[in-house]
Design an enzyme around this catalytic site. Structure first.
Site, short mmCIF file in Angstrom:
data_model
loop_
_atom_site.label_atom_id
_atom_site.label_comp_id
_atom_site.label_asym_id
_atom_site.label_seq_id
_atom_site.Cartn_x
_atom_site.Cartn_y
_atom_site.Cartn_z
N ARG A 182 0.87 -1.18 0.00
CA ARG A 182 0.00 0.00 0.00
C ARG A 182 0.90 1.23 0.00
O ARG A 182 2.02 1.18 0.52
CB ARG A 182 -0.90 0.02 1.24
CG ARG A 182 -1.86 -1.17 1.33
CD ARG A 182 -2.62 -1.16 2.64
NE ARG A 182 -3.57 -2.27 2.72
CZ ARG A 182 -3.29 -3.47 3.22
NH1 ARG A 182 -2.06 -3.73 3.69
NH2 ARG A 182 -4.20 -4.41 3.26
N HIS A 298 -2.88 2.84 -5.98
CA HIS A 298 -3.58 1.58 -5.71
C HIS A 298 -3.64 0.71 -6.97
O HIS A 298 -3.71 -0.52 -6.87
CB HIS A 298 -4.99 1.85 -5.18
CG HIS A 298 -5.53 0.73 -4.34
ND1 HIS A 298 -5.05 0.44 -3.07
CD2 HIS A 298 -6.47 -0.21 -4.59
CE1 HIS A 298 -5.69 -0.60 -2.58
NE2 HIS A 298 -6.55 -1.03 -3.49
N ARG A 301 -0.77 -1.55 -6.84
CA ARG A 301 -0.99 -2.68 -5.92
C ARG A 301 -1.76 -3.79 -6.65
O ARG A 301 -1.40 -4.97 -6.55
CB ARG A 301 -1.76 -2.18 -4.70
CG ARG A 301 -2.01 -3.20 -3.61
CD ARG A 301 -2.41 -2.47 -2.34
NE ARG A 301 -3.15 -3.30 -1.42
CZ ARG A 301 -2.62 -4.19 -0.59
NH1 ARG A 301 -1.31 -4.38 -0.58
NH2 ARG A 301 -3.38 -4.89 0.24
N HIS A 324 -3.50 -8.96 2.54
CA HIS A 324 -4.97 -8.96 2.47
C HIS A 324 -5.54 -9.93 3.50
O HIS A 324 -5.20 -11.11 3.50
CB HIS A 324 -5.43 -9.41 1.08
CG HIS A 324 -5.68 -8.27 0.14
ND1 HIS A 324 -5.83 -8.43 -1.21
CD2 HIS A 324 -5.80 -6.92 0.36
CE1 HIS A 324 -6.03 -7.25 -1.78
NE2 HIS A 324 -6.01 -6.33 -0.86
N TYR A 334 -7.63 -11.78 -9.14
CA TYR A 334 -7.04 -13.08 -9.49
C TYR A 334 -7.88 -13.77 -10.56
O TYR A 334 -7.37 -14.26 -11.57
CB TYR A 334 -6.94 -13.94 -8.23
CG TYR A 334 -6.20 -15.24 -8.39
CD1 TYR A 334 -4.82 -15.30 -8.17
CD2 TYR A 334 -6.85 -16.42 -8.73
CE1 TYR A 334 -4.13 -16.50 -8.30
CE2 TYR A 334 -6.17 -17.62 -8.86
CZ TYR A 334 -4.81 -17.65 -8.64
OH TYR A 334 -4.13 -18.83 -8.77
#
Length: 354
Positions: A182, A298, A301, A324, A334
């Site tokens: 992050r 973000h 990320r 997470h 994913y």
């Protein structure tokens, strides 16, 4: 002795009843907030968000509204009105805070209507096609590594930026894309957290933008307990970090105003950089390169999650690496990536000549 205790209790109850008659909803919220700050043990960032939500509740309600005049019907109407202004998640949190404030009133003022908010329901809005598309765009907002490299190189060659700023912003982009940290975790990174010999990073905090004794920017604990982790880095990231640390040593030697607080991604004063500044540079670079996405830190990320998915890394290992706790976000990115890989495989199979 028993009669004396009863008299004291009765006197306190009468005092509470008297105070309750003049207690406003705003005064209750202020009292509960002060009490909660002292007793919750929450981190600074969490409490700041809480203060903002209480401020917004007060902004949308009457200052002179007495607690005793409030009933369930009023609160349901109030929640409905809040839902027209704030997101469903924000209203849910606001309702939770109001319930806690009511419990406080029961405990300290003998407020009789403990269950006043129990039957208040959160309004549900039907999602439009536009809403769904926005959610998907946000969730699946990641870059290909070629695009990350394009952005990095664009920033490195941007003559509108000072040399040091170019090195640090480009480094932040690359490190985030290859670690999945992050932005707050990245900016909280200190020299002591990096083991260049064994190529690991200890992620143990996040940056909160407040003034503290040491300067501007306070290192707080990570978002959740699961966010505290140690991850492996490759040689490229080790070299990027090493270069930035060297730049900081130069600043420490030649710039009198630079105070070494141990942070890596720093301003010319030694304070942690602002995430908003990095976001601004990212967005500008993406626009200049005709990358038709809303690119933020973000995004980087999510880019890392997609990169790991393409490498067939297990979902559990990805979640552990990016810190997470809730698998929902990880699964969505994913699944999207693996579905894309399946489609590409089908296309390649179609092109096979028998």
């Amino acid at each position: 002795m028993f009669r004396l205790e009863e008299k004291i209790k009765e006197k306190l109850n009468n005092k509470s009843s008297s105070e309750l008659k003049t207690l406003t909803f705003h005064a209750l919220l202020d009292e509960w907030l002060e009490y909660h700050i002292k007793t919750s043990g929450f981190k600074v960032t969490t409490l700041d968000n809480l203060k903002t939500r209480i401020k917004n509740i007060k902004k949308n309600s009457s200052q002179n509204l007495l607690l005793n005049k409030i009933d369930t019907k009023y609160m349901q109407t109030f929640i409905n009105e809040l839902s027209n202004v704030y997101s469903a998640n924000q209203v849910k949190r606001q309702l939770g805070h109001m319930k806690e404030a009511i419990k406080y009133a029961v405990k300290f003022y003998n407020y009789p209507n403990e269950h006043i908010l129990n039957s208040v329901t959160l309004p549900k809005k039907s999602k439009t096609i536009e809403d769904i598309e926005k959610e998907e765009a946000k969730m699946y907002n990641y870059l290909e590594m070629e695009q990350v490299i394009q952005i990095r190189d664009f920033i490195l060659n941007d003559n509108n930026m000072q040399y040091r700023a170019r090195i640090l912003v480009a480094g932040a982009v690359e490190v985030q894309a290859l670690t999945g940290m992050r932005i707050g975790e990245l900016l909280a990174l200190q020299v002591k957290d990096v083991d260049l010999k064994n190529k690991t990073i200890a992620i143990n905090g996040t940056i909160h933008r407040i003034k503290c004794n040491a300067g501007f920017g306070h290192k707080d604990t990570t978002k959740t307990a699961g966010s505290k982790r140690k991850i492996a880095i490759n040689s490229r990231i080790a070299n990027v970090l090493k270069k930035i640390m060297l730049e900081n040593k130069k600043m420490q030697q030649w710039e009198p105003s630079y105070v070494d607080r141990g942070f890596i991604f720093t301003t010319c004063q030694g304070n942690p950089m602002q995430g908003s500044r990095i976001n601004k540079r990212l967005s500008s670079a993406a626009e200049s390169l005709n990358i038709n996405k809303k690119v933020t830190t973000h995004t980087l990320r999510h880019t890392h999650i997609s990169l790991l998915a393409e490498m067939n890394i297990s979902l559990k290992a990805i979640m552990k690496r990016v810190g997470h706790r809730d698998e929902k976000t990880t699964i969505k990115v994913y699944t999207h990536v693996t579905e894309k890989m399946d489609r590409e495989l089908e296309q390649k199979l179609e092109k096979l000549v028998y």
